[in-house]
Design an enzyme around this catalytic site. Sequence first.
Site, mmCIF file in Angstrom:
data_model
loop_
_atom_site.group_PDB
_atom_site.id
_atom_site.type_symbol
_atom_site.label_atom_id
_atom_site.label_comp_id
_atom_site.label_asym_id
_atom_site.label_seq_id
_atom_site.Cartn_x
_atom_site.Cartn_y
_atom_site.Cartn_z
ATOM 1 N N GLY A 26 0.840 -1.192 0.000
ATOM 2 C CA GLY A 26 0.000 0.000 0.000
ATOM 3 C C GLY A 26 0.875 1.242 0.000
ATOM 4 O O GLY A 26 2.051 1.194 -0.378
ATOM 5 N N GLN A 28 2.264 3.013 2.493
ATOM 6 C CA GLN A 28 3.469 2.888 3.307
ATOM 7 C C GLN A 28 4.409 1.824 2.744
ATOM 8 O O GLN A 28 5.623 2.028 2.659
ATOM 9 C CB GLN A 28 3.101 2.538 4.756
ATOM 10 N N SER A 51 -4.052 -8.234 -7.424
ATOM 11 C CA SER A 51 -4.558 -7.043 -6.731
ATOM 12 C C SER A 51 -3.956 -5.776 -7.338
ATOM 13 O O SER A 51 -2.954 -5.818 -8.058
ATOM 14 C CB SER A 51 -4.218 -7.111 -5.247
ATOM 15 N N ASP A 83 -4.347 -3.588 10.029
ATOM 16 C CA ASP A 83 -4.339 -4.259 11.331
ATOM 17 C C ASP A 83 -5.220 -5.502 11.355
ATOM 18 O O ASP A 83 -4.845 -6.531 11.927
ATOM 19 C CB ASP A 83 -4.835 -3.299 12.426
ATOM 20 N N HIS A 108 2.880 -0.158 13.287
ATOM 21 C CA HIS A 108 1.849 0.154 14.276
ATOM 22 C C HIS A 108 1.807 -1.024 15.237
ATOM 23 O O HIS A 108 1.939 -2.180 14.824
ATOM 24 C CB HIS A 108 0.489 0.355 13.596
ATOM 25 N N GLY A 134 2.488 7.520 3.537
ATOM 26 C CA GLY A 134 3.491 6.901 2.688
ATOM 27 C C GLY A 134 3.949 7.785 1.546
ATOM 28 O O GLY A 134 5.138 7.814 1.201
ATOM 29 N N ASP A 191 -1.907 6.427 19.704
ATOM 30 C CA ASP A 191 -2.416 6.468 18.336
ATOM 31 C C ASP A 191 -3.934 6.269 18.325
ATOM 32 O O ASP A 191 -4.664 7.034 17.676
ATOM 33 C CB ASP A 191 -1.736 5.389 17.491
ATOM 34 N N GLU A 195 -6.819 9.180 17.314
ATOM 35 C CA GLU A 195 -7.821 8.934 16.273
ATOM 36 C C GLU A 195 -9.241 9.111 16.801
ATOM 37 O O GLU A 195 -10.090 9.728 16.150
ATOM 38 C CB GLU A 195 -7.662 7.513 15.728
ATOM 39 N N SER A 252 -7.793 36.618 11.947
ATOM 40 C CA SER A 252 -8.185 37.955 12.388
ATOM 41 C C SER A 252 -8.284 38.011 13.913
ATOM 42 O O SER A 252 -8.459 36.989 14.585
ATOM 43 C CB SER A 252 -9.539 38.335 11.788
#
Length: 329
Positions: A26, A28, A51, A83, A108, A134, A191, A195, A252
């Site tokens: 992908g 990354q 794929s 994941d 991760h 990535g 993390d 999120e 401003s």
Amino acid sequence: MSKVYYDKDVKTDILKKRTVAIVGYGAQGRAHALNMRDSKIKVIIAELPGSVNYKAAQKDGFTPLTAADAAKKADVIHILTQDTIQPKVYKEAIEPHLTKGKALGFSHGFNIHFSQIVPPPFIDVYMVAPKGPGTLVRTMYEQKAGVPCLIAIYQDATKKAKDLALAYARAIGGTRAGVLETTFAEETETDLFGEQVVLCGGVTELIKKGFETLVEAGYQPEIAYFECLHELKLITDLIYAKGIMGMRYVISDTAEYGDITRGKRIVTDATKQEMKKILHQIQTGEFAREWILENQAGRPAFNAIRKQEEKHLIEQVGAKLRKMMPWIK
């Protein structure tokens, strides 16, 4: 502040005679693989035949293998699939080929920290997590710069796992910018918290509630969209580049006064208490268990909520207005 590692702090020899398998091509995965190849590291790719990512790897000059073949041939196996897919790929394709002296890498910590992947004790287990997408990791490398990274060590079977993590970070450009050390637990929990509470959950609910408030008061949905969603990019870009006070300097005085006097009425101490509850659910593994069970059941609640969210008026208005903005495409 903890020590920051740069190119000069890295023992590069540790990767020179090793083969690195990137499992998942992908955004990354592609960046890591291309940067490593350009850093003269031997890289192989694991992807599903047919794929989109498989074809992208071929286009970039790689010959993708199955995850099992890649794990068999590689000395360092870095998993960059989603994941939810990692435990199955690990169990079926990678674990059978882990032998003494090999290393397993992540970007991760979810599956290690929450024991969805339990590696054998005789291998090194490390993390190298770029703090950027990535595409940015690749672009910065090509510009002779880099994206800051986090590294963490979960298992140090060889007593050289940290050297390996730093060498990997250098090979993808991370030590050009600077690398900080963390733990799998800290990276995973912060993390998830970011999120859920700020970056995704907090921001999207704030946008929708602001939009709904204006529409319910009789203002045009299109105007509400511009004020509560579209212009958010201007502010986040300023915060990203200059910090909160830097953003306030640019906007401003009227906007700044509204910010510092009204913001605390929206995000209150009660909001912070809810944030603490969410953090506790993350730390205890309650959220992880909920998400794992949801996936095992075929994602019924997740899919139902997603469909409901797609029907929100802000999505309908946004789809129409974004057609008027060719620069977004």
